[in-house]
Design an enzyme around this catalytic site. Structure first.
Site, PDB file in Angstrom:
ATOM      1  CG  ASN A   1      -0.319   0.019   2.525  1.00  0.00           C
ATOM      2  OD1 ASN A   1       0.904  -0.245   2.221  1.00  0.00           O
ATOM      3  ND2 ASN A   1      -0.744  -0.103   3.428  1.00  0.00           N
ATOM      4  CE  LYS A   2       3.649   1.500   3.890  1.00  0.00           C
ATOM      5  NZ  LYS A   2       4.809   1.779   4.621  1.00  0.00           N
TER       6      LYS A   2
END
Ligand SMILES: *Cc1c(COP(=O)(O)O)cnc(C)c1O
Length: 378
Positions: free
Chosen positions: A184-185
């Site tokens: 999710n970065k």
């Protein structure tokens, strides 16, 4: 769940698919040429002298803390408002994490004044997080670290290509900067990370510790650059592989454009939320003209507002939200720390993270804002 608007969205296209397939056809899977290319592009983008790709952001943080020489009996200052990996990396070395306050509702980052308060004769270092991608006050923090002879390390999991006052990239103020490419970065390799440093000795120690403390890699022996190896330090297996490095290259090539889009989404969101009774932190960073690679969109709900109910209402309208973070010093694992952080505790009670990703449209943002307004009214 089938969210109408999820918290984050993956951005994987044909380039990424082809890059990974190409590795699979090529016959070399562990750390090799593509990893070297990935690191070289990362050096170029950040301006760092050295960059090493690793298995995760946590591995990067652990290598940084080891390289800094933290050990049992030492204290290392870190924010209470961070992901637990920041504190774990300190613990792996035997040192104690000393949790420190955020500045307040206008700046969720670590408070340089409280860093100074928390320094004892055991303090060896400071490990900061640039929360949501907004740089900490690096002028003050580097001054405090210099004055007390402390090693500075930067958790850059949120702040890929952010730069303080648009001058120098986050991750280059301390001994090491640690990045995460978790799913999710701002860019992802599924699992993965990178550690950067301008210090040649630190670089050598990181390079060795990443792969069992061995003086040569399988690749070096395969290509005839080395025949055997010695082991010179207790190391780890924190290597990345070629599939991830190839995926990372493809993501890195798109990153500038994606970060620019994130800033547009952020600006629009901010303008739409202005008239609601929520606080929007990080005005100072925008005023200071920091370049920001924004990772998440935090808002602070009014005091006394029931966050659970707001989240439930948003959920019922298909909007996913989250909390960043439950404070580390509240976890059972850290219960012996018995720290009170009143500023941080007030902030984390009120913090709500809204959906945020480059492909969010104005219409979708309008919908989220309308849902937030509705939830706050009732
Ligand atoms: C994601 C994250 C990490 C850990 O990264 P991993 O790659 O998941 O190990 C560390 N610190 C912060 C603040 C993070 O958000």
């Amino acid at each position: 769940m089938n969210w109408k608007i999820p918290l984050f969205d993956l951005d994987i296209g044909e380039e990424e698919k082809n890059a990974v397939l190409d590795v699979l056809s090529n016959g070399w899977l562990t750390m090799g040429r593509r990893t070297a290319e990935f690191e070289s592009l990362f050096r170029e983008k950040t301006g760092a002298r050295h960059a090493y790709a690793v298995a995760s952001g946590t591995a990067a943080l652990h290598l940084a803390c080891s390289t800094a020489g933290f050990k049992k009996g030492d204290e290392v200052i870190c924010p209470g408002l961070t992901f637990v990996a920041t504190a774990h990396a300190i613990r792996y070395t035997g040192a104690r994490a000393v949790f420190t306050e955020s500045r307040g509702s206008t700046d969720l980052n670590i408070d340089p004044g409280d860093i100074e308060q928390k320094i004892s004769e055991r303090t060896k270092g400071v490990l900061i997080l640039h929360y949501a991608g907004f740089p900490c006050d690096m002028a003050e923090i580097t001054t405090v670290c210099k004055r007390h002879g402390l090693v500075l390390i930067e958790d850059c999991a949120h702040s890929l290509f952010s730069s303080y006052r648009g001058e120098k990239m986050c991750g280059r103020y301390g001994l090491c900067g640690c990045f995460s490419f978790f799913s999710n970065k701002n860019m992802t390799t599924g699992e993965g990370g990178m550690i950067i440093t301008d210090d040649d000795d630190a670089a050598e120690s990181i390079r060795l510790m990443r792969s069992h403390g061995m003086t040569s890699l399988t690749m070096d022996r395969h290509e005839g650059r080395a025949v055997g190896y010695d082991v010179v330090t207790p190391g780890y297996n924190y290597r990345i592989d070629e599939m991830r490095a190839a995926l990372g290259m493809a993501q890195l090539r798109k990153l500038d454009e994606r970060l620019a889009r994130r800033r547009e989404v952020y600006t629009y969101y901010r303008s739409r939320l202005k008239n609601l009774p929520v606080e929007l932190p990080f005005e100072a960073q925008l005023q200071r003209r920091d370049t920001v690679g924004i990772h998440i969109f935090p808002v602070l709900l009014p005091r006394g507002c029931k966050r659970d109910q707001v989240m439930a209402q948003l959920r019922s309208r298909g909007v996913q939200t989250s909390i960043h973070y439950p404070p580390v010093h509240f976890f059972k694992e850290f219960k012996n720390e018995a720290t009170r952080l009143p500023v941080t505790e007030d902030l984390v009670e009120r913090e709500l993270t809204l959906p945020f990703y480059p492909s969010l449209t104005e219409k979708e943002i309008d919908y989220v804002v309308e849902c937030v307004a509705g939830a706050l009214k009732s």
